[in-house]
Enzyme design. Structure first.
Site, PDB file in Angstrom:
ATOM      1  N   SER A   1      -0.555   3.863 -13.215  1.00 41.46           N
ATOM      2  CA  SER A   1       0.297   3.227 -14.192  1.00 41.46           C
ATOM      3  C   SER A   1       0.256   4.369 -15.375  1.00 41.46           C
ATOM      4  O   SER A   1      -0.538   5.358 -15.317  1.00 41.46           O
ATOM      5  CB  SER A   1      -0.574   2.297 -14.333  1.00 41.46           C
ATOM      6  OG  SER A   1      -0.108   1.796 -15.740  1.00 41.46           O
TER       7      SER A   1
ATOM      8  N   TYR B   1      -8.161  -2.436 -16.575  1.00 43.14           N
ATOM      9  CA  TYR B   1      -6.965  -1.679 -15.946  1.00 43.14           C
ATOM     10  C   TYR B   1      -6.719  -0.335 -16.275  1.00 43.14           C
ATOM     11  O   TYR B   1      -6.589   0.508 -15.153  1.00 43.14           O
ATOM     12  CB  TYR B   1      -5.613  -2.663 -16.279  1.00 43.14           C
ATOM     13  CG  TYR B   1      -4.491  -2.271 -15.750  1.00 43.14           C
ATOM     14  CD1 TYR B   1      -3.901  -3.012 -14.440  1.00 43.14           C
ATOM     15  CD2 TYR B   1      -3.407  -1.494 -16.311  1.00 43.14           C
ATOM     16  CE1 TYR B   1      -2.746  -2.641 -13.661  1.00 43.14           C
ATOM     17  CE2 TYR B   1      -2.299  -1.255 -15.520  1.00 43.14           C
ATOM     18  CZ  TYR B   1      -1.988  -1.905 -14.320  1.00 43.14           C
ATOM     19  OH  TYR B   1      -0.789  -1.548 -13.585  1.00 43.14           O
TER      20      TYR B   1
HETATM   21  P1  NAD Z   1       3.287  -7.810  -8.379  1.00 43.76           P
HETATM   22  O1  NAD Z   1       2.130  -8.897  -8.958  1.00 43.76           O
HETATM   23  O2  NAD Z   1       4.638  -8.325  -8.460  1.00 43.76           O
HETATM   24  O3  NAD Z   1       2.812  -7.421  -6.881  1.00 43.76           O
HETATM   25  C1  NAD Z   1       1.556  -7.047  -6.508  1.00 43.76           C
HETATM   26  C2  NAD Z   1       1.184  -7.380  -5.377  1.00 43.76           C
HETATM   27  O4  NAD Z   1      -0.184  -7.295  -4.852  1.00 43.76           O
HETATM   28  C3  NAD Z   1       1.341  -9.270  -5.074  1.00 43.76           C
HETATM   29  O5  NAD Z   1       2.167  -9.520  -3.961  1.00 43.76           O
HETATM   30  C4  NAD Z   1      -0.114  -9.542  -4.795  1.00 43.76           C
HETATM   31  O6  NAD Z   1      -0.396 -10.704  -3.973  1.00 43.76           O
HETATM   32  C5  NAD Z   1      -0.515  -8.212  -4.122  1.00 43.76           C
HETATM   33  N1  NAD Z   1      -2.035  -8.517  -4.143  1.00 43.76           N
HETATM   34  C6  NAD Z   1      -2.805  -8.547  -5.352  1.00 43.76           C
HETATM   35  N2  NAD Z   1      -4.276  -8.451  -5.005  1.00 43.76           N
HETATM   36  C7  NAD Z   1      -4.248  -8.218  -3.616  1.00 43.76           C
HETATM   37  C8  NAD Z   1      -5.174  -7.499  -2.738  1.00 43.76           C
HETATM   38  N3  NAD Z   1      -6.566  -7.891  -3.339  1.00 43.76           N
HETATM   39  N4  NAD Z   1      -5.011  -7.462  -1.552  1.00 43.76           N
HETATM   40  C9  NAD Z   1      -3.813  -7.247  -1.082  1.00 43.76           C
HETATM   41  N5  NAD Z   1      -2.822  -7.381  -2.020  1.00 43.76           N
HETATM   42  C10 NAD Z   1      -3.075  -7.834  -3.166  1.00 43.76           C
HETATM   43  O7  NAD Z   1       2.911  -6.648  -9.286  1.00 43.76           O
HETATM   44  P2  NAD Z   1       4.030  -5.215  -9.282  1.00 43.76           P
HETATM   45  O8  NAD Z   1       4.449  -5.159 -10.753  1.00 43.76           O
HETATM   46  O9  NAD Z   1       4.752  -5.086  -8.401  1.00 43.76           O
HETATM   47  O10 NAD Z   1       2.743  -4.153  -9.234  1.00 43.76           O
HETATM   48  C11 NAD Z   1       2.502  -3.187  -8.238  1.00 43.76           C
HETATM   49  C12 NAD Z   1       1.734  -2.045  -8.559  1.00 43.76           C
HETATM   50  O11 NAD Z   1       2.207  -1.155  -9.446  1.00 43.76           O
HETATM   51  C13 NAD Z   1       0.144  -2.544  -9.022  1.00 43.76           C
HETATM   52  O12 NAD Z   1      -0.827  -1.808  -8.554  1.00 43.76           O
HETATM   53  C14 NAD Z   1       0.363  -2.399 -10.576  1.00 43.76           C
HETATM   54  O13 NAD Z   1      -0.646  -2.228 -11.222  1.00 43.76           O
HETATM   55  C15 NAD Z   1       1.220  -1.103 -10.654  1.00 43.76           C
HETATM   56  N6  NAD Z   1       2.232  -0.918 -11.898  1.00 43.76           N
HETATM   57  C16 NAD Z   1       2.991  -1.879 -12.103  1.00 43.76           C
HETATM   58  C17 NAD Z   1       3.710  -1.726 -13.578  1.00 43.76           C
HETATM   59  C18 NAD Z   1       4.692  -2.830 -13.882  1.00 43.76           C
HETATM   60  O14 NAD Z   1       5.293  -2.667 -14.945  1.00 43.76           O
HETATM   61  N7  NAD Z   1       5.177  -3.654 -13.097  1.00 43.76           N
HETATM   62  C19 NAD Z   1       3.550  -0.557 -14.176  1.00 43.76           C
HETATM   63  C20 NAD Z   1       2.426   0.194 -13.690  1.00 43.76           C
HETATM   64  C21 NAD Z   1       1.923   0.033 -12.463  1.00 43.76           C
END
Ligand code: NAD
Length: 258
Positions: free
Chosen positions: A136, A149
């Site tokens: 991230s 985080y």
């Molecule tokens: P999201 O919440 O839409 O999707 C995350 C998925 O991970 C969900 O389907 C959830 O059920 C699953 N999950 C959660 N805990 C879990 C576990 N213990 N085992 C297996 N699956 C699990 O989130 P997103 O925004 O698509 O984020 C995806 C990744 O990208 C994450 O690692 C997040 O930290 C990272 N990220 C997101 C952003 C953003 O702005 N959306 C920015 C930087 C990093």
């Protein structure tokens, strides 16, 4: 081959960036296994995406669950070529107020979970395969209230590099992508709090949030044979936000709920 014939596991693939990645990989000829904590959602998304897509339930923080996932994929497909780990959770609290169990929960999923995935994917993936982790902008930029985080995502970048070093002799590449703000179910609730999105965009030279598909395209590149000399990399995908300051999410939340 950059896609056709490859089997790729997308963990956290039932939502957001993971779902966009699963869709993109399928369109580019991968067989895809969507694995998610929410097994029902994974199944529903796999049915929607159709032929070439399967679902599995997994909890990345549970080692037995992760080994069962990869053993199941090998049983079904014989081997796998790529893994993308999108599982992630976050929380908001100042260090001095932080609940220790809540801190551990975030570290458990975002850092220890990522380690468990790399451990068992690394021992089973084909030589020449590719592993992608989701760090991230907070892996390099601290945010007030985001200590769990930020700590996890920063650690994940080093975890990615150490694993890349150790697996290089088998030509297995291990890279991280670090998105800035992408509106997904993870971030959508914060978008309703006045000031947060504007503050993000003020600090994003390209002046907009990212789309899940833009992260998916970079992940596809890192999985493909177009990136065979890239390993141990952390790819910032954030419209240039890493060159500026992180918004004060905690300040906006406090103001909204004062
Ligand atoms: P999201 O919440 O839409 O999707 C995350 C998925 O991970 C969900 O389907 C959830 O059920 C699953 N999950 C959660 N805990 C879990 C576990 N213990 N085992 C297996 N699956 C699990 O989130 P997103 O925004 O698509 O984020 C995806 C990744 O990208 C994450 O690692 C997040 O930290 C990272 N990220 C997101 C952003 C953003 O702005 N959306 C920015 C930087 C990093």
């Amino acid at each position: 081959m950059s896609g056709p014939g490859k089997t790729t596991v997308v963990i956290g693939g039932a939502s957001g960036i993971g779902l966009a990645t699963a869709r993109d990989l399928l369109a580019n000829g991968h067989a895809v296994v969507i694995a998610d904590l929410d097994g029902d959602a994974a199944t529903a998304r796999a049915v929607e995406l159709g032929s070439g897509c399967e679902a599995a339930a997994v909890d990345v923080s549970d080692e037995a669950s992760v080994t069962a996932l990869f053993d199941g994929v090998i049983e079904q497909h014989g081997s796998f070529d790529g893994v993308v780990n999108c599982a992630g959770v976050s929380t908001l609290s100042l260090v001095v107020d932080h609940d220790v169990a809540e801190f551990r929960r975030v570290l458990d999923v975002c850092l220890t979970g990522a380690f468990i995935v790399l451990k068992h994917a690394g021992s089973r993936i084909v030589d020449g395969g590719s592993l992608v982790t989701l760090s991230s902008l907070n892996g390099r930029q601290p945010g007030v209230g985001l200590v769990a985080y930020c700590s996890a995502k920063s650690g994940l970048q080093m975890l990615t590099q150490v694993t890349a070093l150790e697996l290089a002799s088998r030509r297995i590449r291990v890279n991280a992508v670090s998105p800035g703000l992408v509106v997904t179910p993870l971030t959508a609730p914060a978008m309703d709090i006045p000031g947060i999105k504007d503050d993000y965009l003020d600090n994003t030279p390209l002046g907009r949030s990212g789309e899940p598909e833009e992260i998916a395209a970079a992940i596809r590149f890192l999985l493909s044979d177009d990136s065979t000399w890239i390993t141990g990399e952390n790819l910032d995908i954030n419209g240039g936000s890493h060159m500026q300051r992180y918004p004060d999410i905690h300040g906006h939340v406090m103001k909204a709920f004062a």
